[in-house]
Design an enzyme around this catalytic site. Structure first.
Site, PDB file in Angstrom:
ATOM      1  CB  SER A 144      38.729  39.196  33.585  1.00 54.84           C
ATOM      2  OG  SER A 144      39.696  39.953  34.044  1.00 54.84           O
TER       3      SER A 144
HETATM    4  N1  SAH Z   1      43.387  39.300  34.689  1.00 53.21           N
HETATM    5  C1  SAH Z   1      43.411  38.492  36.150  1.00 53.21           C
HETATM    6  C2  SAH Z   1      42.292  38.897  37.056  1.00 53.21           C
HETATM    7  C3  SAH Z   1      42.302  38.861  37.925  1.00 53.21           C
HETATM    8  S1  SAH Z   1      41.258  39.985  39.183  1.00 53.21           S
HETATM    9  C4  SAH Z   1      42.653  37.597  35.388  1.00 53.21           C
HETATM   10  O1  SAH Z   1      42.310  37.165  34.436  1.00 53.21           O
HETATM   11  O2  SAH Z   1      42.529  35.863  36.485  1.00 53.21           O
HETATM   12  C5  SAH Z   1      42.462  41.306  39.555  1.00 53.21           C
HETATM   13  C6  SAH Z   1      43.151  41.208  40.196  1.00 53.21           C
HETATM   14  O3  SAH Z   1      44.281  42.132  40.571  1.00 53.21           O
HETATM   15  C7  SAH Z   1      43.435  40.516  41.747  1.00 53.21           C
HETATM   16  O4  SAH Z   1      44.233  38.848  41.247  1.00 53.21           O
HETATM   17  C8  SAH Z   1      43.615  40.689  42.805  1.00 53.21           C
HETATM   18  O5  SAH Z   1      44.822  40.206  43.791  1.00 53.21           O
HETATM   19  C9  SAH Z   1      44.521  41.847  42.310  1.00 53.21           C
HETATM   20  N2  SAH Z   1      44.642  43.286  42.773  1.00 53.21           N
HETATM   21  C10 SAH Z   1      43.809  44.006  43.565  1.00 53.21           C
HETATM   22  N3  SAH Z   1      44.863  45.505  43.835  1.00 53.21           N
HETATM   23  C11 SAH Z   1      45.996  44.849  43.327  1.00 53.21           C
HETATM   24  C12 SAH Z   1      47.164  45.981  43.834  1.00 53.21           C
HETATM   25  N4  SAH Z   1      46.951  46.923  44.612  1.00 53.21           N
HETATM   26  N5  SAH Z   1      47.937  45.704  43.302  1.00 53.21           N
HETATM   27  C13 SAH Z   1      48.945  44.017  42.168  1.00 53.21           C
HETATM   28  N6  SAH Z   1      47.554  43.358  42.517  1.00 53.21           N
HETATM   29  C14 SAH Z   1      46.356  43.776  43.079  1.00 53.21           C
END
Ligand code: SAH
Length: 220
Positions: free
Chosen positions: A68
């Site tokens: 993000s």
């Molecule tokens: N806070 C992270 C955001 C990553 S994007 C950063 O800044 O790097 C959102 C993340 O949520 C992704 O890695 C995706 O794989 C994860 N995600 C999506 N659905 C999910 C679920 N049901 N349970 C756990 N993680 C999930």
């Protein structure tokens, strides 16, 4: 190895990010500003994007996911109003950068990621940086933490069509849950509070996150 001049350049970029993209907007929580002014965001992005680590935009981290943008990380963290004593549940470990911010400001962080390659890479960076107050779980975070317990704060870093009931159930009384809610293409970041068992929801701002894929999220 990063040389002395390179370190100075990174430090200057990090300070500029805090000044222009966080303080220059509406981030005022001094603890959030201090932590984001100190954590090495470049350690959480793929090497090919390291030179863009302090730009205020999301970057690819693999398997179609993104880290993000710094402003959104700061805003979501500020909405959680952390004082240092909280147990925080994070859904969507991704790169682990947001996890590092939370673990620096709370007592303990419980983080769930559905892709094992992201969870493992985040865990290795976070251990290398010395974090020892983080629990990791690989699975569908929309169903909540696998043990029956509650959390003082819950943060979803991926979008949901509606707030998953298992997460509302795992929010402690007096707790705050921050989540992007909406369609796959556009959402509203909302702050949900539980007080005496009653749920209230306040809008924060419009936003665009990757989707949360799971039982109480979007289909794959
Ligand atoms: N806070 C992270 C955001 C990553 S994007 C950063 O800044 O790097 C959102 C993340 O949520 C992704 O890695 C995706 O794989 C994860 N995600 C999506 N659905 C999910 C679920 N049901 N349970 C756990 N993680 C999930």
């Amino acid at each position: 190895m990063v040389g002395f001049d390179e370190n100075k350049k990174i430090a200057a970029e990090r300070a500029a990010m805090v000044r222009y993209h966080l303080q220059g907007r509406d981030i005022t929580d001094p603890r959030v500003l201090e932590v984001m002014g100190r954590l090495p965001r470049e350690a959480f992005v793929p090497p090919a994007y390291a030179s863009q680590a302090y730009a205020d935009n999301p970057l690819p981290i693999g398997v179609g996911q993104t880290i993000s943008q710094p402003y959104i990380v700061a805003l979501m963290t500020q909405c959680l109003r952390l004082s240092g004593n909280e147990d925080v549940l994070e859904i969507g470990t991704g790169s682990g950068y947001q996890t590092a911010v939370l673990a620096s400001l709370a007592r303990r962080v419980y983080t769930i990621e559905r892709f094992h390659e992201l969870a493992e890479s985040a865990q290795s960076v976070l251990s290398r940086l010395g974090f020892d107050n983080i629990e990791y779980y690989i699975g569908d975070g929309s169903c909540g933490w696998p043990e029956k317990r509650t959390f003082d704060r819950i943060l979803l870093t991926a979008a949901v069509p509606r707030v998953p009931q298992p997460l509302l159930d795992q929010l402690a009384d007096g707790g705050i849950l921050v989540v992007p809610v909406g369609s796959e293409s556009t959402q509203m970041l909302v702050s949900v509070k539980k007080k005496h068992g009653r749920i209230t929801t306040e809008p924060v701002c419009g936003c665009r996150f990757v989707k949360l894929v799971g039982k109480y999220g979007f289909p794959d």
